[in-house]
Structures are given as structure tokens and as C-alpha cells.
Design a protein around this motif. Structure first.
Motif, PDB file in Angstrom:
ATOM      1  N   THR A  98       8.121  23.629 -18.988  1.00 17.45           N
ATOM      2  CA  THR A  98       8.274  24.054 -20.392  1.00 17.45           C
ATOM      3  C   THR A  98       9.667  24.636 -20.597  1.00 17.45           C
ATOM      4  N   ARG A  99      10.141  25.366 -19.587  1.00 22.94           N
ATOM      5  CA  ARG A  99      11.468  25.973 -19.680  1.00 22.94           C
ATOM      6  C   ARG A  99      12.557  24.909 -19.835  1.00 22.94           C
ATOM      7  N   ALA A 100      12.418  23.833 -19.036  1.00 25.70           N
ATOM      8  CA  ALA A 100      13.414  22.758 -19.091  1.00 25.70           C
ATOM      9  C   ALA A 100      13.412  22.107 -20.478  1.00 25.70           C
ATOM     10  N   ILE A 101      12.223  21.901 -21.034  1.00 24.86           N
ATOM     11  CA  ILE A 101      12.127  21.265 -22.360  1.00 24.86           C
ATOM     12  C   ILE A 101      12.677  22.208 -23.434  1.00 24.86           C
ATOM     13  N   SER A 102      12.392  23.488 -23.274  1.00 21.97           N
ATOM     14  CA  SER A 102      12.907  24.496 -24.210  1.00 21.97           C
ATOM     15  C   SER A 102      14.445  24.520 -24.167  1.00 21.97           C
ATOM     16  N   ASP A 103      14.973  24.488 -22.962  1.00 19.78           N
ATOM     17  CA  ASP A 103      16.419  24.493 -22.725  1.00 19.78           C
ATOM     18  C   ASP A 103      17.057  23.278 -23.406  1.00 19.78           C
ATOM     19  N   THR A 105      15.775  21.423 -25.791  1.00 22.37           N
ATOM     20  CA  THR A 105      15.603  21.517 -27.253  1.00 22.37           C
ATOM     21  C   THR A 105      16.714  22.379 -27.858  1.00 22.37           C
ATOM     22  N   GLN A 106      17.016  23.469 -27.173  1.00 23.43           N
ATOM     23  CA  GLN A 106      18.065  24.376 -27.666  1.00 23.43           C
ATOM     24  C   GLN A 106      19.435  23.685 -27.644  1.00 23.43           C
ATOM     25  N   THR A 107      19.753  23.002 -26.533  1.00 25.28           N
ATOM     26  CA  THR A 107      21.049  22.320 -26.428  1.00 25.28           C
ATOM     27  C   THR A 107      21.156  21.204 -27.464  1.00 25.28           C
ATOM     28  N   LEU A 108      20.048  20.485 -27.650  1.00 23.51           N
ATOM     29  CA  LEU A 108      20.033  19.390 -28.619  1.00 23.51           C
ATOM     30  C   LEU A 108      20.296  19.885 -30.035  1.00 23.51           C
ATOM     31  N   SER A 109      19.844  21.097 -30.321  1.00 26.64           N
ATOM     32  CA  SER A 109      20.064  21.627 -31.674  1.00 26.64           C
ATOM     33  C   SER A 109      21.555  21.894 -31.927  1.00 26.64           C
ATOM     34  N   LYS A 110      22.309  22.069 -30.825  1.00 24.22           N
ATOM     35  CA  LYS A 110      23.755  22.294 -30.963  1.00 24.22           C
ATOM     36  C   LYS A 110      24.544  21.010 -30.779  1.00 24.22           C
ATOM     37  N   LYS A 111      24.005  20.096 -29.938  1.00 24.29           N
ATOM     38  CA  LYS A 111      24.689  18.815 -29.672  1.00 24.29           C
ATOM     39  C   LYS A 111      23.721  17.672 -29.930  1.00 24.29           C
ATOM     40  N   PRO A 112      23.637  17.209 -31.156  1.00 22.54           N
ATOM     41  CA  PRO A 112      22.626  16.194 -31.493  1.00 22.54           C
ATOM     42  C   PRO A 112      22.816  14.859 -30.775  1.00 22.54           C
ATOM     43  N   ASP A 113      24.040  14.590 -30.243  1.00 22.36           N
ATOM     44  CA  ASP A 113      24.246  13.309 -29.562  1.00 22.36           C
ATOM     45  C   ASP A 113      23.951  13.354 -28.062  1.00 22.36           C
ATOM     46  N   LEU A 114      23.258  14.363 -27.648  1.00 20.24           N
ATOM     47  CA  LEU A 114      22.892  14.513 -26.225  1.00 20.24           C
ATOM     48  C   LEU A 114      22.030  13.321 -25.775  1.00 20.24           C
ATOM     49  N   ILE A 139      17.627  25.635 -13.094  1.00 26.97           N
ATOM     50  CA  ILE A 139      17.289  27.023 -13.418  1.00 26.97           C
ATOM     51  C   ILE A 139      15.822  27.324 -13.102  1.00 26.97           C
ATOM     52  N   GLY A 140      14.967  26.315 -13.269  1.00 24.69           N
ATOM     53  CA  GLY A 140      13.528  26.524 -13.040  1.00 24.69           C
ATOM     54  C   GLY A 140      13.126  26.556 -11.573  1.00 24.69           C
ATOM     55  N   THR A 222      10.004  24.374 -32.294  1.00 18.07           N
ATOM     56  CA  THR A 222       9.133  23.258 -31.909  1.00 18.07           C
ATOM     57  C   THR A 222       9.889  22.427 -30.867  1.00 18.07           C
ATOM     58  N   HIS A 223       9.238  22.186 -29.749  1.00 17.02           N
ATOM     59  CA  HIS A 223       9.910  21.455 -28.664  1.00 17.02           C
ATOM     60  C   HIS A 223       9.984  19.955 -28.943  1.00 17.02           C
ATOM     61  N   VAL A 224      11.004  19.345 -28.368  1.00 14.76           N
ATOM     62  CA  VAL A 224      11.142  17.892 -28.410  1.00 14.76           C
ATOM     63  C   VAL A 224       9.930  17.285 -27.687  1.00 14.76           C
ATOM     64  N   GLN A 225       9.385  16.211 -28.238  1.00 12.10           N
ATOM     65  CA  GLN A 225       8.244  15.533 -27.601  1.00 12.10           C
ATOM     66  C   GLN A 225       8.711  14.789 -26.355  1.00 12.10           C
ATOM     67  N   ILE A 226       8.073  15.046 -25.250  1.00 14.01           N
ATOM     68  CA  ILE A 226       8.456  14.364 -24.003  1.00 14.01           C
ATOM     69  C   ILE A 226       7.257  13.559 -23.503  1.00 14.01           C
TER      70      ILE A 226
END
Ligand SMILES: Nc1ncnc2c1ncn2[C@@H]1O[C@H](COP(=O)(O)OS(=O)(=O)O)[C@@H](OP(=O)(O)O)[C@H]1O
Length: 256
Positions: A98-103, A105-114, A139-140, A222-226
Motif C-alpha cells: 500500500t505504501r508503494a502505491i501511495s508513494d 500516487t503522490q509522485t504521479l500527482s506531481k509528474k503526470p507523465d510518469l 523504502i518498504g 484515492t490510490h491509483v488502481q493497480i
């Protein structure tokens, strides 16, 4: 997170949240002082200068600093122990998947072309080879980071907060934090309520104002769907590492 619940902590942006000497004492409030004190380059170059920037802790006060990256910064344990071997350490840990997905999601909100999560998480997905060098995954691996800390601090000086219980039972988790810090249990159930819109517990009445307060928009996104299979592969990857972590800290976080 602690800054929101307990007040008086240096925020990651270098600002100070609130002051409440009765609860937690003062914070690092030197002008121009940046967060990540123990992971910054300046610390290795000017250790005494940096130490001089820290405020004096008066009797009855506790000085706290909050920087999530310390736990995964190799140099941080040595630097902190060389300043004070009595430092108490608090780490919030949550299910590393969950931490990795949260991480991400956060980066994607700043860099949409990830690139897609799956592209970053695996060296070779069909072989199930996880890319442990990707920060969101690395990190996890809590057991690994903890080993470095244990070279400098005894386990008794560390406290691990369950990120999951912090949501389901914030008062219980903070009760344990206060015990660990040797504080009277001032923050209790009566300080929290569950905010249905936010979907998280919020503070009923923070000290800085009379109205209720939730954490900001960037907390509890809300997390990105994986893909389910990807999640399974990551769970398999982390399972033995989680067990190693539980054994070391003597606590089962039930992430499976
Ligand atoms: N009360 C309350 N309100 C909102 N969010 C809460 C709360 N308690 C815990 N959490 C969880 O905190 C997660 C964000 O914390 P971070 O680790 O990103 O914080 S920090 O920036 O590293 O300080 C955030 O993660 P995401 O859900 O992935 O956004 C939350 O799940």
C-alpha cells in the motif's frame, strides 16, 4: 502526521506547526533552518554549525523533529547517535505494498507523465523480478533499514506506529506514543472524530483554532488502481521481508 496529531514538530518544509509546551515542548525553529537535518549535506560538512542551530530543550520539554526520509537514509542513524545516543525514534510503518502505491500516487500527482506503476516496479514482470532499487519499493523493505539503525540504537529506543491502526484507532496508537515518550496520556479518544467526507479520523478541536481539523488534501488520496496480479507479486516479494521485520521488532503488523 505526528505534527497534526501532537503538534510541535518541525514540518518537512522547514516550518513549525504549532507550539504546545505542555504536551511536547518546543521545536526546531531557527530561521532558515531546513528540515531533513540529519540527511542534509550541510550536516556532514558543518556538524557543529548545524547543531548550534538546534534550540535548547528546557526542563519538561521534548524537542522533536519529523523527517520521513531519515528511516531510509543510511547516514542518518550515525549522525543522530553522534548528536545524542538517548534520542527516541518513532517510525510510522504501513503495509509496504500500500505504501508503494501511495508513494506512486503522490509522485504521479506531481509528474503526470510518469511511466505506469508496473513498469517501474519490476525488472522483469513475467519472471516476477521486483525492482528493489525503485524508491517506492525500496523504502518498504523495513527490515533492511532497521538493521542500520540497530547498529546505533537499541530497539528499546524505537517505537513503531502502525499506519493502519493510526487510521482505525488513532487514540490507541497515540496513547502508545505518549507512553513511549514518557508523557501523560493527554491526547485521547475525545480529541478525534471520524469525518465521513474525508474518510479518515480528524481532530475535534486543534489547539490553534476552535474548529475541527482534518489533514490536508494530499493525505488520504484515492490510490491509483493497480492490477490484482501485480499486487499479488508484490505481496509475495514483501512477505519474507515483513516476517523478518516483525521478528526484529517483536510485533506482528498483519500485513498479509
Ligand atoms: N487522519 C488521517 N487523515 C488522512 N490521512 C491519514 C490519517 N491517518 C493516517 N493517514 C495516512 O497518512 C498517509 C499520508 O502520510 P504520509 O506518509 O504521506 O505523510 S508524510 O508526507 O510522509 O509526512 C495517507 O496515505 P494515503 O492514503 O496514501 O494518501 C493516509 O492513509
Amino acid at each position: 502526521m505526528f505534527s497534526e496529531h501532537l503538534g510541535n514538530v518541525l514540518k518537512p518544509n522547514g516550518q513549525v506547526s504549532r507550539t504546545s509546551p505542555d504536551i511536547l515542548g518546543h521545536v526546531l525553529r531557527s530561521a532558515g533552518f531546513v528540515a531533513a537535518f540529519f540527511s542534509s549535506v550541510s550536516h556532514s560538512v558543518f556538524p557543529l554549525l548545524c547543531r548550534g542551530l538546534m534550540p535548547r530543550t528546557l526542563d519538561g520539554q521534548i524537542t522533536m523533529e519529523k523527517t520521513p526520509s531519515y528511516f531510509v537514509t543510511r547516514e542518518a542513524p550515525r549522525r543522530i547517535s553522534s548528536m545524542s545516543r538517548d534520542t527516541k525514534l518513532i517510525v510510522v510503518v504501513r503495509n509496504p505494498v500500500t505504501r508503494a502505491i501511495s508513494d506512486y500516487t503522490q509522485t504521479l500527482s506531481k509528474k503526470p507523465d510518469l511511466p505506469a506503476f508496473e513498469e517501474l516496479a519490476f525488472k522483469n514482470r513475467s519472471l516476477g523480478q521486483v525492482d528493489a532499487s525503485w524508491n517506492a519499493i525500496r523504502i518498504g523493505i523495513y527490515a533492511l533499514h532497521l538493521e542500520t539503525w540497530l547498529q546505533y540504537f537499541p530497539l528499546a529506543q524505537m517505537h513503531f506506529v502502525s499506519g493502519e491502526r493510526l487510521i482505525t484507532d488513532p487514540a490507541g496508537e497515540l496513547g502508545r506514543v505518549q507512553d513511549f515518550l514518557g508523557l501523560k496520556r493527554i491526547v485521547t479518544d475525545k480529541h478525534f472524530y471520524f469525518n465521513k467526507t474525508k474518510g479518515f479520523p480528524c481532530l475535534k478541536k486543534p489547539e490553534s483554532s476552535g474548529s475541527p481539523r482534518c489533514l490536508g488534501k494530499s493525505k488520504g488520496r484515492t490510490h491509483v488502481q493497480i492490477d490484482r496480479d501485480v499486487i499479488e507479486q508484490l505481496r509475495d516479494f514483501y512477505r519474507p521481508l515483513n516476517v523478518r521485520f516483525y521478528e526484529t521488532v517483536g510485533q506482528d503488523f498483519r500485513w498479509d
